[in-house]
Design a protein around this motif. Structure first.
Motif, mmCIF file in Angstrom:
data_model
loop_
_atom_site.group_PDB
_atom_site.id
_atom_site.type_symbol
_atom_site.label_atom_id
_atom_site.label_comp_id
_atom_site.label_asym_id
_atom_site.label_seq_id
_atom_site.Cartn_x
_atom_site.Cartn_y
_atom_site.Cartn_z
ATOM 1 N N LEU A 14 10.071 -5.140 8.811
ATOM 2 C CA LEU A 14 11.365 -5.836 8.841
ATOM 3 C C LEU A 14 12.557 -4.943 8.492
ATOM 4 N N SER A 15 12.305 -3.725 8.048
ATOM 5 C CA SER A 15 13.311 -2.723 7.643
ATOM 6 C C SER A 15 13.828 -2.995 6.225
ATOM 7 N N ASP A 16 14.527 -2.005 5.671
ATOM 8 C CA ASP A 16 14.993 -2.143 4.281
ATOM 9 C C ASP A 16 16.213 -3.074 4.161
ATOM 10 N N GLU A 17 16.606 -3.680 5.298
ATOM 11 C CA GLU A 17 17.667 -4.707 5.245
ATOM 12 C C GLU A 17 17.252 -5.908 4.396
ATOM 13 N N ILE A 18 15.947 -6.095 4.219
ATOM 14 C CA ILE A 18 15.470 -7.274 3.478
ATOM 15 C C ILE A 18 15.355 -7.013 1.972
ATOM 16 N N LEU A 19 15.727 -5.788 1.542
ATOM 17 C CA LEU A 19 15.598 -5.457 0.124
ATOM 18 C C LEU A 19 16.842 -5.864 -0.660
ATOM 19 N N GLY A 20 16.615 -6.252 -1.907
ATOM 20 C CA GLY A 20 17.716 -6.532 -2.814
ATOM 21 C C GLY A 20 18.150 -5.248 -3.504
ATOM 22 N N GLU A 21 19.121 -5.354 -4.387
ATOM 23 C CA GLU A 21 19.627 -4.171 -5.091
ATOM 24 C C GLU A 21 18.561 -3.524 -5.976
ATOM 25 N N ASP A 22 17.609 -4.327 -6.416
ATOM 26 C CA ASP A 22 16.543 -3.800 -7.280
ATOM 27 C C ASP A 22 15.408 -3.157 -6.487
ATOM 28 N N GLY A 23 15.540 -3.136 -5.153
ATOM 29 C CA GLY A 23 14.504 -2.527 -4.319
ATOM 30 C C GLY A 23 13.352 -3.453 -3.978
ATOM 31 N N GLU A 24 13.365 -4.648 -4.561
ATOM 32 C CA GLU A 24 12.325 -5.631 -4.244
ATOM 33 C C GLU A 24 12.707 -6.386 -2.962
ATOM 34 N N ILE A 25 11.691 -6.997 -2.329
ATOM 35 C CA ILE A 25 11.952 -7.813 -1.149
ATOM 36 C C ILE A 25 12.712 -9.066 -1.589
ATOM 37 N N GLN B 104 2.122 -18.405 -5.092
ATOM 38 C CA GLN B 104 2.447 -17.410 -6.117
ATOM 39 C C GLN B 104 1.778 -16.071 -5.813
ATOM 40 N N VAL B 105 0.537 -16.144 -5.322
ATOM 41 C CA VAL B 105 -0.163 -14.913 -4.922
ATOM 42 C C VAL B 105 0.632 -14.215 -3.820
ATOM 43 N N ALA B 106 1.099 -15.003 -2.821
ATOM 44 C CA ALA B 106 1.865 -14.427 -1.706
ATOM 45 C C ALA B 106 3.141 -13.756 -2.215
ATOM 46 N N ASN B 107 3.770 -14.334 -3.230
ATOM 47 C CA ASN B 107 4.961 -13.707 -3.819
ATOM 48 C C ASN B 107 4.598 -12.423 -4.553
ATOM 49 N N ASP B 108 3.519 -12.470 -5.320
ATOM 50 C CA ASP B 108 3.135 -11.317 -6.145
ATOM 51 C C ASP B 108 2.748 -10.110 -5.300
ATOM 52 N N ILE B 109 2.050 -10.336 -4.190
ATOM 53 C CA ILE B 109 1.578 -9.189 -3.398
ATOM 54 C C ILE B 109 2.681 -8.592 -2.534
ATOM 55 N N LYS B 110 3.878 -9.207 -2.545
ATOM 56 C CA LYS B 110 5.041 -8.618 -1.857
ATOM 57 C C LYS B 110 5.882 -7.745 -2.804
ATOM 58 N N LEU B 111 5.520 -7.721 -4.083
ATOM 59 C CA LEU B 111 6.291 -6.921 -5.038
ATOM 60 C C LEU B 111 6.073 -5.431 -4.797
ATOM 61 N N LYS B 112 7.038 -4.633 -5.213
ATOM 62 C CA LYS B 112 6.959 -3.179 -5.041
ATOM 63 C C LYS B 112 5.678 -2.652 -5.702
ATOM 64 N N GLY B 113 4.952 -1.836 -4.970
ATOM 65 C CA GLY B 113 3.705 -1.279 -5.502
ATOM 66 C C GLY B 113 2.480 -2.112 -5.156
ATOM 67 N N GLN B 114 2.698 -3.324 -4.680
ATOM 68 C CA GLN B 114 1.563 -4.184 -4.307
ATOM 69 C C GLN B 114 1.248 -4.016 -2.807
ATOM 70 N N SER B 115 0.127 -4.610 -2.397
ATOM 71 C CA SER B 115 -0.456 -4.272 -1.095
ATOM 72 C C SER B 115 0.417 -4.611 0.114
ATOM 73 N N CYS B 116 1.244 -5.655 0.025
ATOM 74 C CA CYS B 116 2.004 -6.080 1.210
ATOM 75 C C CYS B 116 3.439 -5.571 1.245
ATOM 76 N N TYR B 117 3.874 -4.909 0.187
ATOM 77 C CA TYR B 117 5.281 -4.477 0.112
ATOM 78 C C TYR B 117 5.621 -3.520 1.263
ATOM 79 N N GLU B 118 4.904 -2.413 1.356
ATOM 80 C CA GLU B 118 5.248 -1.403 2.362
ATOM 81 C C GLU B 118 5.067 -1.903 3.796
#
Length: 202
Positions: A59-70, A39-53
């Protein structure tokens, strides 16, 4: 019961051992918090969190959904057959997960509200958590039981289960590091009895 001291317990075990069932019961049985590393690994991939950018940059923005999240499925498809990319993603995620959990351990120790803080992770031993927790609990179930659970709950084939088991520590390795072993192979009431007895000791 100890006063003003949080006991930190790492919980690990192979896939299909029933960690979630055990931890759900523990949650109901004592004054505790449970941190799930997945769950921590999921949370830190959210937009604004440490691993998102870093992950989007890799991996490029090809991995983003319509909401901009991974998008987990898009990300999995991108790294599934590329060992180098998978390794690079893990090099971003694993240290960040560890840093978050270590920070939460210190926070809960200073708050002094809980009796227990449980850390659940498949790779507790591999990531050196045995050195930072007070006790390491290993949830065991024999292989036939684990296989049956994985087929029933996830629809896995024998071939897929073989691949997963090959990549995990053997039972004797888990036991070498464990301070306490919960045998979750059989009756749920027997598992609960083992937990009750252990919690009653502390």
């Amino acid at each position: 019961m100890r006063q003003n001291k949080v006991k930190v317990i790492g919980v690990t075990g192979g896939v299909g051992a029933g960690k979630s069932t055990v931890l759900n019961y523990i949650q109901e049985s004592c004054n505790c918090r449970i941190i799930f590393s997945d769950q921590v690994a999921n949370d830190i991939k959210l937009k604004g969190q440490s691993c998102y950018e870093p992950i989007v940059e890799l991996l490029s923005d090809e991995i983003l959904g319509e909401d901009g999240e991974i998008d987990k499925k898009k990300m999995a498809a991108k790294i599934f057959s590329d060992e180098k990319l998978l390794k690079q993603v893990n090099e971003i995620l694993h240290p960040a997960v560890n840093n978050y959990i270590f920070g939460e351990i210190e926070k809960e120790k200073s708050r002094k509200i809980l009796d227990y803080l449980f850390i659940e992770a498949a790779l507790l031993i591999e990531n050196g958590y045995d050195k930072v927790v007070d006790e390491l609990w290993y949830i065991y179930a024999d292989e036939d039981v684990r296989r049956a659970r994985l087929k029933a709950s996830r629809g896995y084939s024998d071939e897929k289960i073989d691949d997963i088991l090959k990549g995990q520590l053997r039972d004797e390795e888990f036991r070498k590091y464990a301070d306490f072993v919960i045998d979750n192979s059989g009756d749920e009431n027997d598992t609960k009895r083992q937990i009750d007895l252990k919690l009653g000791e502390n």
